[in-house]
Design an enzyme around this catalytic site. Sequence first.
Site, short mmCIF file in Angstrom:
data_model
loop_
_atom_site.label_atom_id
_atom_site.label_comp_id
_atom_site.label_asym_id
_atom_site.label_seq_id
_atom_site.Cartn_x
_atom_site.Cartn_y
_atom_site.Cartn_z
N ALA A 166 -66.41 2.13 10.05
CA ALA A 166 -65.34 1.55 10.85
C ALA A 166 -65.90 0.65 11.95
O ALA A 166 -65.41 -0.47 12.17
CB ALA A 166 -64.48 2.65 11.45
N ASP A 167 -66.92 1.12 12.67
CA ASP A 167 -67.48 0.32 13.76
C ASP A 167 -68.01 -1.02 13.27
O ASP A 167 -67.81 -2.05 13.93
CB ASP A 167 -68.62 1.09 14.43
CG ASP A 167 -68.12 2.22 15.32
OD1 ASP A 167 -66.91 2.27 15.59
OD2 ASP A 167 -68.95 3.04 15.74
#
Length: 404
Positions: A166-167
Amino acid sequence: MGILNGLKILDFTTLLPGPFATMMLADMGAEIIKVESPDRVDLTKHLEPMDGEVSALFGQLQRSKRSLALDLKQHESREVVYKLVQEYDIVVEQFRPGVMERLGTSYEKLKEINPRVIYCSITGYGQTGPLRNRAGHDINYLALSGVASYSSRKNEAPVPAGIQVADLAGGSLPAVIGLLAAVYHREKTGEGQYIDLSITDTVFSLNAMYGSGYLVDGVEPEAESLMLNGETFYDYYETLDHRYLSVGSVEPQFQKRLCQLIGDSELDKLSGSPRTQDQQAFKMILTETIKQKTFDEWLTILGEDFDGCVEPVLKFSESVNHPQIKARDMVVSVPKSQGGTQKQIAFPIKFSSQPAEYHFTGVQTGTHSEEILKEAGFDSGAIEALMDKGIFGRQIKSRGDVRR
């Protein structure tokens, strides 16, 4: 000279999403000033292993970025930002909504000073919505977006990914895309831009392969119920010595080669069947066959010429030394400011001209403060006065730099 030579960016980010994005921009030639609090700790700076005063991770994420220490809670620090944004007209920040406004460095304020400013805010949930002020991390965004719910074995818990999906895919990469799109728009129109980037929004969009089926026909993606998440033979398989092979031979021509590899070309009828029971039967045969030989024996069988979407699951130490990774120059030596070099993962995109640039590894907070302020037009007396007010934090002078 990098392909983004001429772009000048103020980077207010910490941890992973923002720093990885600005690292990529720096690799492409953008000039980055990393604005760091002298008192707020960036955890990535202290994660083992260390290489000198900063961690190996920090040394990579902050490569080629000059560091300016500023206590933004002090009015004089804001004046420094206002001066810099006249030239460094791209801003990336990663605070919760409202923080930059309270610090006097919001998009609206900086737009008053420089109407061409491009300003990207990276947050977990975006600037609007009921969760906008909530804290979160990679695992939370994957969970809320629905991705984690079908990224597991049936009746088992989701598995934490080995990388921060996600990051990076939801924060860093879309930040680069959004910033470069805004630069293109500004070149055509002269207009700046505010970019509201929600990591959760982007991760939600990564449901493209199966979310579309739910939206059109109500088909809920579930664990091990989809072509690419374990329902078919597209999967990982254990060898005799408890290593693994990846099998992605979904196209008919690759299925045929896979069946030839395991010794029965007639099995391609089973592997190509749309029936779940046939897929499971073929998967059982594949499981039993691959487990009869060791990892190294399979490497020998696969050799360099097998073209059927079967690859070994390598440890990182093995990947670093793989001929493909070496041929692509994916490990580089980056100079350290105090001498020597540090091995780092290279910028992954190859341009036909203007290759990636690596000037120096990440440095301690405030290493370039005095240098940056002099370039911005502050004389020595003004810098001394700012230092006396403590905007750089607890500082000492060393070799002409203002250092923490």
